[in-house]
Design an enzyme around this catalytic site. Structure first.
Site, PDB file in Angstrom:
ATOM      1  N   PHE A   4     -18.255   9.840   4.940  1.00 28.63           N
ATOM      2  CA  PHE A   4     -17.550   9.487   3.978  1.00 28.63           C
ATOM      3  C   PHE A   4     -17.488   7.946   3.924  1.00 28.63           C
ATOM      4  O   PHE A   4     -17.500   7.119   4.713  1.00 28.63           O
ATOM      5  CB  PHE A   4     -16.122   9.886   4.261  1.00 28.63           C
ATOM      6  CG  PHE A   4     -14.851   9.616   3.253  1.00 28.63           C
ATOM      7  CD1 PHE A   4     -14.695  10.203   2.044  1.00 28.63           C
ATOM      8  CD2 PHE A   4     -14.152   8.024   3.683  1.00 28.63           C
ATOM      9  CE1 PHE A   4     -13.690   9.626   1.164  1.00 28.63           C
ATOM     10  CE2 PHE A   4     -13.175   7.835   2.568  1.00 28.63           C
ATOM     11  CZ  PHE A   4     -12.940   8.406   1.471  1.00 28.63           C
ATOM     12  N   ASP A  29      -1.381  -0.962   5.971  1.00 27.66           N
ATOM     13  CA  ASP A  29      -1.687  -0.658   7.309  1.00 27.66           C
ATOM     14  C   ASP A  29      -3.059  -0.456   7.747  1.00 27.66           C
ATOM     15  O   ASP A  29      -3.274  -0.281   8.929  1.00 27.66           O
ATOM     16  CB  ASP A  29      -0.644   0.676   7.616  1.00 27.66           C
ATOM     17  CG  ASP A  29      -1.493   1.794   6.994  1.00 27.66           C
ATOM     18  OD1 ASP A  29      -1.571   2.641   7.564  1.00 27.66           O
ATOM     19  OD2 ASP A  29      -1.567   1.757   5.577  1.00 27.66           O
ATOM     20  N   LYS A  66      -7.451  -5.009  -5.187  1.00 25.02           N
ATOM     21  CA  LYS A  66      -6.039  -5.034  -4.592  1.00 25.02           C
ATOM     22  C   LYS A  66      -6.069  -6.693  -4.341  1.00 25.02           C
ATOM     23  O   LYS A  66      -5.003  -7.268  -4.940  1.00 25.02           O
ATOM     24  CB  LYS A  66      -5.882  -4.456  -3.385  1.00 25.02           C
ATOM     25  CG  LYS A  66      -5.835  -3.100  -3.290  1.00 25.02           C
ATOM     26  CD  LYS A  66      -5.320  -2.612  -1.810  1.00 25.02           C
ATOM     27  CE  LYS A  66      -5.295  -0.912  -1.984  1.00 25.02           C
ATOM     28  NZ  LYS A  66      -4.919  -0.388  -0.689  1.00 25.02           N
ATOM     29  N   ARG A  74      -5.702   4.028  -8.006  1.00 21.73           N
ATOM     30  CA  ARG A  74      -7.378   4.027  -8.178  1.00 21.73           C
ATOM     31  C   ARG A  74      -7.952   2.707  -8.023  1.00 21.73           C
ATOM     32  O   ARG A  74      -9.044   2.233  -8.462  1.00 21.73           O
ATOM     33  CB  ARG A  74      -7.927   4.616  -9.196  1.00 21.73           C
ATOM     34  CG  ARG A  74      -7.587   6.162  -9.689  1.00 21.73           C
ATOM     35  CD  ARG A  74      -8.103   7.125  -8.544  1.00 21.73           C
ATOM     36  NE  ARG A  74      -8.130   8.521  -8.996  1.00 21.73           N
ATOM     37  CZ  ARG A  74      -8.170   9.485  -8.156  1.00 21.73           C
ATOM     38  NH1 ARG A  74      -8.604   9.234  -7.042  1.00 21.73           N
ATOM     39  NH2 ARG A  74      -7.964  10.807  -8.706  1.00 21.73           N
ATOM     40  N   GLY A  89      -5.219   3.497  -3.677  1.00 23.06           N
ATOM     41  CA  GLY A  89      -6.683   4.274  -4.200  1.00 23.06           C
ATOM     42  C   GLY A  89      -6.456   5.657  -4.612  1.00 23.06           C
ATOM     43  O   GLY A  89      -7.313   6.482  -4.875  1.00 23.06           O
ATOM     44  N   ARG A 137      -1.333  15.325  -1.599  1.00 23.58           N
ATOM     45  CA  ARG A 137      -2.793  14.657  -1.721  1.00 23.58           C
ATOM     46  C   ARG A 137      -3.660  15.787  -1.770  1.00 23.58           C
ATOM     47  O   ARG A 137      -3.546  16.817  -1.074  1.00 23.58           O
ATOM     48  CB  ARG A 137      -3.105  13.896  -0.145  1.00 23.58           C
ATOM     49  CG  ARG A 137      -1.897  12.661  -0.037  1.00 23.58           C
ATOM     50  CD  ARG A 137      -2.248  12.466   1.303  1.00 23.58           C
ATOM     51  NE  ARG A 137      -3.618  11.809   1.503  1.00 23.58           N
ATOM     52  CZ  ARG A 137      -4.088  10.594   1.627  1.00 23.58           C
ATOM     53  NH1 ARG A 137      -3.426   9.706   1.088  1.00 23.58           N
ATOM     54  NH2 ARG A 137      -5.121  10.452   1.891  1.00 23.58           N
ATOM     55  N   ASP A 191       1.022  -1.220   0.123  1.00 24.90           N
ATOM     56  CA  ASP A 191      -0.042  -0.209   0.258  1.00 24.90           C
ATOM     57  C   ASP A 191       0.908   1.285   0.022  1.00 24.90           C
ATOM     58  O   ASP A 191       2.165   1.091   0.290  1.00 24.90           O
ATOM     59  CB  ASP A 191      -0.726   0.070   1.240  1.00 24.90           C
ATOM     60  CG  ASP A 191      -2.006   1.216   1.392  1.00 24.90           C
ATOM     61  OD1 ASP A 191      -2.278   1.864   0.224  1.00 24.90           O
ATOM     62  OD2 ASP A 191      -1.800   1.627   2.324  1.00 24.90           O
ATOM     63  N   LYS A 192       0.463   2.188  -0.346  1.00 23.00           N
ATOM     64  CA  LYS A 192       1.261   3.415  -0.331  1.00 23.00           C
ATOM     65  C   LYS A 192       1.022   4.359   1.054  1.00 23.00           C
ATOM     66  O   LYS A 192       1.918   4.698   1.788  1.00 23.00           O
ATOM     67  CB  LYS A 192       0.906   4.614  -1.493  1.00 23.00           C
ATOM     68  CG  LYS A 192       1.731   5.950  -1.706  1.00 23.00           C
ATOM     69  CD  LYS A 192       1.091   6.769  -2.849  1.00 23.00           C
ATOM     70  CE  LYS A 192       0.093   7.508  -2.475  1.00 23.00           C
ATOM     71  NZ  LYS A 192       0.311   8.402  -1.513  1.00 23.00           N
TER      72      LYS A 192
END
Length: 1283
Positions: free
Chosen positions: A554, A821, A800, A794, A689, A608, A414-415
């Protein structure tokens, strides 16, 4: 006869109707509803007892035995033991029963102890005191006695005993604050709400008078989902129905904070709580070593059956002659001789199976299990993998996959929060194309927030001023941030500034806190949420109040959130913020192009971005929105889908206000870790994402992509211009053409692939449509195989997992590792062969569902390159060695049958058969598999390419397995025929035994077998000693102690007449054998001859075609002292310590070897640290690096150079070529005279370095020059004191 009624009853109570299964009714306080209301149907629910244990005192023995005998090896040895009991076999049942009993007992004790610990933990939880409201008073009881419907009182800092619905709290607004750190690791305070109609019940009598029922869904394991409604009965009126959601549900294990007390009703208890439902075990993962071990067992089982069949056939061929019959010492009765030949042949076949069954190593399973269990502690004990900030080290959730860490070929990461810190800092915002930067710098002066706004435009127009105010208000209102005045952490009060309490913000999302803090720096301060009113302080120091009407939360599908508020003037406003891809399609006006251009620019810089929009709602539009929201919230079925539809209708026709940019810094040593993984031969994929530009910038900063990498794009934008078919085939031709040219050219082009979620779905969907379409999946995989790195942006969580599954199912079947994480990474962590969770700021869902958990991404390097390498080497040697020593053990028994008429006469004594695998040879290999280090830890970290030597299960391939097996057969032949021919010069004595002519030593069956067994034990033990590279005192004690134990045991076993034995065939045999000089000579000679071929083979292989590991064992890197060798020196690579090109405030450090070198250099030089005038400190920008020039002599610069790049000479200095800004050459300097040259007009200083003084970073423009003739200059990037 009509069976409809019976069928309906069975369907309802046995199978279950949908409504009956999907919902439950909870009667608060166990009170029946008023007359005339719904019928009272008492329902039975489990008590609040938590049971995490597997066994009870009465079912432990049968259940544990059943589970153990489900293993094929244990079941096989049980059958052999039963055969020995039922028929006359050449060996005692003890020889099979005792090892089996040992294995079963050790495993049962281990599992029983673990379960006993679980019982103790359960008891401590179930006996916790809890206050329950009964008859208007709080009564104390134990936790396990709670029932669904009980009203519970929970006080501050207490843990919720079960899943509760909040009724009221000590706070007037009916809210309470909760931390869920024990559930998901989030230490931030979350706000939960009571229903408006019940928040007034604040005392025990009032709560006891409440008449209400709760209808909710049946227990679900999802921690963040709850659907229900509460029906409140008031006198004879119709009941009032209110929706219940996750914001009303208090989960078991969470803790009440900053609230004196609450009243809540139990809805899920015991094993039906969400925490307990998450206890369920994950799918069992099997390592490649375990699969190889099972395949080898099948081969040895075939060998065993072949041996038994061959001996059975040869026995009856031998006895075909009339003068040859069953030997007299087998004691066959006449009835046994008269049996049918088929029955006798089958009995003899089983007897031979029993005789040769020791070729299957039963103790190998328990040894492997102990090795994995004990070896896993080395990860948890590793101090280098302990994080001081978190106060935690690495965790091992399963030890079954230790060796798989040494076989990883693909790493999926993941980033956000994994490669980056997930520590957000507000950088800038853009309103209608105008950029606002807090604390802007103008003419070398740092301006305040208000000044920075005025500096951009001191007289904004009315339209712009209106949008500016709306933008800042939107960010101050559209969030779920909580304001805290004061907090005590470890005795230190947080939020106290100069003796006065100040507020600070807490939220489950770091982005929201960064945005609210950014607005505060720009003059708009969010104050509090009080009585459903949000208060903000504008830049004119005026307090504005907005009534919070609705929050549209959200979610990862919409990728946006909204709030509906009413201003003091009565105007209803909808504020919405979210990802650009979810906001731009819903915008109908605003300066879209200007904002979009700024968003794309910020994304390229790795920031971001979020977009902000708003909409004014008329009274009719607001009423319609309320109706839609309330209707969706009250639904028990498909509530999420209905809410999503309502949100979609409301969040339309927006006016774009602007966008924000937040920086997420790269984690420490993330770039070095990825670089090391690449050198180790692993392919790293980033699955995120985030949008493509942001993710790509992070990939460049983390060295996943290099400046020379040719990027291939497989994105929605490109597939709109061309068809998917054309894009795939074009990319495939590109990589295939380069691969064909790479064999002719020295310079091989490096490819990197970028793909987005929409295109991935199209690739997978096209592949599923049928055979008529091209196989896009195979083409996509072929492109990926030829790319050194892949970025998937995305991506939804499910996508994933699909990516990981796609690579797992490819024809190479590579070993995959997934690391993340957050909760959105759990799916890929569970899908990969090895799942690693980061103990990050997005919670502990990933860490709880992973196989291993580490504090930071940088620890992955040591986890794989050191621990994984060692684990694989150790267990591979263990498995091969077990098969080898069992071949050496049982093949002489097979050869002996040719010399005893296939009479099933055992060669070894029963005690030797029993203890060979249990005592004589088990401890040395177990210790070897725990502490062996064939290469030092420093060398493994400095040279990641050593990882390639053990990749693809190289030590457990069939050729290696065949070598070990053939070596065992060769050694067995040497044992047997060596002993046979050395004592061939013998004569028969009168008592039927053999006696040597020169020594008069009695030489019979048991003496011959003991001699062979002695040579066997010494050979296999010394063979392990020769394979040992890392010697400690415990190695010496166990290896030589095992040999000594064998000698002492044999002396005692044969030197005493044991009363419990019905035979004394070994009496004095061992001592008599050792009293003979030729016996000693033969033992030494046979051991030497047996070990010689393996030693010669290893010497020749090391001399002629050594592996990288063998070179690392014997050759030290030239030009560098021990412990200071450059990373990647073996393969010409290396690391560098340079300023992060993406985030100038941070550095990308090299690995530990380089860090040591930097420290060595730092300890030799010292000079002042200053900043030239006219340069502000901390200037931000990609080209604002600090640079120093180092000139060193050839005699004083290590020959190992890190990160070599093409250079060009400019004014006598070496500098990077054009277009390669930031590439560095770093040299390790031992000691030298030095001088510094500062700006003009300053005095030059000379000196000799002091070893104990630290080196500080040179100032801007300052030069450090080594005073040596013929010196050359090297350019070194520096940052904040780091070289």
């Amino acid at each position: 006869m009509d069976f409809t009624l019976l069928r309906n009853l069975i369907s309802r109570y046995c199978v279950g109707e949908e409504i009956w299964l999907d919902s439950r009714t909870v009667y608060i306080g166990h009170k029946e509803p008023p007359p005339g209301a719904e019928a009272y149907i008492p329902q039975r629910y489990p008590d609040n007892r938590i049971v995490s244990s597997k066994y009870t005192s009465w079912n432990f023995v049968p259940k544990n035995l059943f589970e153990q005998f489900r293993r094929i090896a244990n079941f096989y040895f049980l059958l052999i033991f039963l055969v020995q009991l039922l028929i006359d076999t050449p060996t005692s049942p003890v020889t099979s029963g005792l090892p089996l009993f040992f294995v079963i007992t050790v495993t049962a004790i281990k599992q029983g102890y673990e379960d006993w610990l679980r019982h103790k933990a359960d008891d401590s939880i179930n006996e916790c005191p809890v206050d329950v409201v009964q008859q208007g008073k709080a009564v104390r009881t134990q936790s396990h006695k709670l029932r669904v419907g009980d009203v519970v009182v929970v006080r501050e800092d207490e843990t919720f005993p079960c899943d509760l619905i909040l009724l009221s709290s000590s706070r007037h607004d009916g809210t309470c604050y909760v931390t869920t750190a024990s559930l998901d690791g989030e230490s931030s305070h979350k706000t939960y709400y009571a229903v408006q109609d019940t928040m007034a019940f604040r005392t025990e009598p009032e709560v006891d008078s409440l008449h209400a029922t709760i209808e909710c869904e049946q227990p679900q394991p999802d921690l963040y989902k709850f659907v229900g409604r509460i029906n409140i009965y008031k006198d004879k009126e119709e009941p009032v129905a209110r929706p219940l959601g996750a914001e009303n549900l208090l989960l078991r294990g969470a803790t009440l904070k900053n609230t004196q007390h609450i009243y809540a009703v139990a809805v899920y208890t015991g094993m039906e709580t969400k925490m307990a439902l998450n206890y369920q075990s994950k799918s069992q993962k099997r390592s490649a070593v375990e699969k190889s071990m099972n395949a080898f067992l099948v081969v040895y089982l075939c060998i065993l059956i072949s041996k038994a069949v061959i001996n059975t056939i040869l026995k009856y061929a031998w006895q075909w002659s009339p003068d040859r019959d069953e030997p007299w010492y087998n004691h066959r009765t006449e009835n046994e001789r008269q049996r049918h030949v088929v029955i006798r042949a089958f009995t003899d076949f089983l007897a031979f199976m029993v005789l040769f069954n020791y070729i299957i190593p039963v103790s190998m399973y328990v040894t492997v299990e102990m090795q994995k269990f004990l070896g896993s502690y080395f990860i948890t004990w590793d101090e280098e993998m302990f994080d001081e900030e978190l106060g935690e080290g690495a965790l091992v959730n399963t030890s079954d996959l230790n060796e798989e860490l040494g076989q990883v070929e693909y790493v999926f990461t993941d980033k956000t929060g994994t490669l980056t810190e997930n520590n957000m800092e507000f950088i800038e915002c853009c309103v209608d194309g105008n950029v606002y930067i807090p604390h802007a710098i103008c003419n070398g002066q740092i301006l305040s927030a208000a000044s920075s706004i005025d500096m951009i435009d001191s007289s904004p127009g009315g339209y712009r001023r209106e949008h500016e105010d709306l933008f800042f208000r939107a960010l101050c209102l559209c969030h779920t941030v909580q304001v805290k005045e004061e907090e005590t952490v470890d005795g230190i009060k947080r939020g106290i500034h100069q003796g006065r309490p100040t507020s600070f913000y807490i939220s489950s999302s770091p982005d929201e806190v960064a945005l609210v803090e950014g607005m505060k720096r720009l003059g708009y301060t969010y104050l509090r949420l009080k009585d459903n009113y949000m208060e903000i302080l504008n830049k004119d120091d005026e307090i504005e109040r907005f009534e919070l009407l609705h929050v549209l939360n959200f979610d990862s599908v919409r990728r946006r959130m909204s709030v509906i508020v009413k201003s003091s003037s009565g105007e209803c406003l909808l504020f919405c913020k979210g990802a650009d891809s979810s906001i731009f399609p819903r915008v109908v006006s605003g300066k879209v192009e200007q904002v979009k251009a700024r968003v794309e620019q910020n994304a390229v810089e790795g920031l971001r971005t979020l977009c902000v929009a708003y909409r004014k709602l008329s009274e009719s539009e607001y009423q319609e929105a309320c109706h839609r929201l309330n209707e969706a919230k009250l639904a028990l079925q498909d509530r999420e889908q209905r809410l999503a539809q309502a949100y979609d209708v409301i969040e339309r026709d927006l006016v774009l206000l602007g966008a924000t940019a937040v920086e997420d810094r790269l984690q420490e040593k993330a770039a070095d870790t990825i670089e090391s993984l690449h050198k180790a031969g692993m392919k790293v994929w980033v699955l995120t994402g985030d949008k493509m530009e942001t993710a790509a910038a992070t990939c460049y900063a983390s060295k996943l992509f290099h400046r020379s990498t040719q990027i291939l794009e497989l994105t929605k934008k490109r597939t709109e211009e061309q068809s998917l078919h054309d894009v795939l085939f074009e990319l495939n031709r590109t990589v295939l053409r380069q691969r064909s040219m790479s064999g002719l050219s020295v310079d091989c082009l490096d490819f990197g692939l970028i793909i987005d979620g929409a295109t991935l779905s199209a690739v997978l969907k096209a592949n599923q449509e049928g055979a008529g379409s091209c196989n896009y999946r195979e083409i996509f995989l072929e492109i990926c195989r030829n790319c050194s790195a892949v970025l998937c942006c995305r991506m939804a969580p499910l996508q994933k997992a699909q990516i990981v599954k796609l690579i797992k199912a490819s024809k190479e079947h590579p070993i995959t590792l997934a690391i993340g994480d957050g909760a959105n990474d759990v799916s890929m962590i569970l899908e990969a062969h090895v799942g690693i969770g980061i103990m990050g700021k997005e919670g502990r869902q990933a860490a709880r569902n992973s196989d291993y958990a580490i504090p930071k991404f940088k620890h992955l390097k040591k986890m794989l390159l050191v621990h994984g390498h060692y684990y694989y080497i150790r267990i591979a040697e263990l498995v091969q060695y077990f098969f080898y020593k069992n071949v050496c053990f049982i093949f002489p028994q097979f050869l002996y049958q040719f010399f005893c008429g296939f009479s099933q006469q055992p060669l070894y004594d029963t005690a030797y058969l029993t203890l060979y695998n249990i005592s004589f040879t088990s401890l040395p290999i177990l210790l070897y598999s725990l502490v062996e280090q064939h290469v030092t830890i420093d060398k493994l970290k400095r040279d990641p390419s050593l990882y390639r030597d053990v990749a693809k299960n190289s030590l457990l391939r069939w050729p290696v397995f065949m070598y070990w097996t053939c070596l065992g057969v060769f050694d067995a032949v040497i044992f047997f025929f060596g002993a046979y021919f050395l004592f061939d010069n013998t004569t028969f004595t009168s008592n039927g035994q053999l006696m040597t002519t020169n020594t008069q030593m009695m030489f019979g069956n048991w003496t011959f077998g003991t001699l062979v067994f002695t040579v066997l034990v010494f050979t296999v033990t010394i063979k392990l000693a020769l394979d040992t590279h890392h010697w400690t005192w415990i190695n010496h004690f166990v290896i030589w102690g095992s040999l000594l134990f064998y000698v002492i045991f044999s002396l005692l076993w044969g030197g005493i007449i044991w009363p419990f034995l019905n035979y004394q065939r070994m009496y004095y045999v061992f001592m008599q054998m050792l009293s003979s000089g030729p016996a000693w000579l033969s033992i030494m000679l046979l051991v030497t001859v047996s070990l010689l071929p393996d030693v010669i083979k290893k010497v020749l292989c090391r001399a002629m075609c050594p592996t990288a590991t063998e070179r690392a064992q014997t050759v030290r890197t030239a030009g560098a002292p021990e412990g200071c060798v450059a990373p990647g020196a073996a393969d010409g690579g290396g690391g560098s310590i340079e300023r992060n090109p993406l985030h100038p405030g941070r550095t990308c450090e090299g690995d530990s070897g380089e860090k040591k070198a930097a420290k060595n250099y730092e300890s030799t030089m010292s000079h002042s640290h200053s900043t030239p005038p006219g340069k502000p400190k901390g200037t931000r920008g990609h080209h604002g690096r600090r640079e120093a020039v180092v000139a060193g002599s050839r005699g004083r610069v290590d020959s190992t150079v890190l990160s070599p790049v093409p250079q060009r000479r400019e004014r006598g200095l070496l500098s990077p070529p054009p277009g390669r800004r930031g590439d560095t050459v770093t040299a390790r300097l031992r000691s030298a005279s030095w001088e510094t040259t500062g700006p003009p007009g300053r005095r030059r200083r000379r000196g000799r370095p002091a070893p104990s003084r630290p080196l500080h970073a040179p100032s801007l423009g300052r030069r450090i020059r080594l005073l040596r003739p013929g010196a050359r200059d090297l350019r070194v990037n520096t940052s904040a004191g780091l070289w």
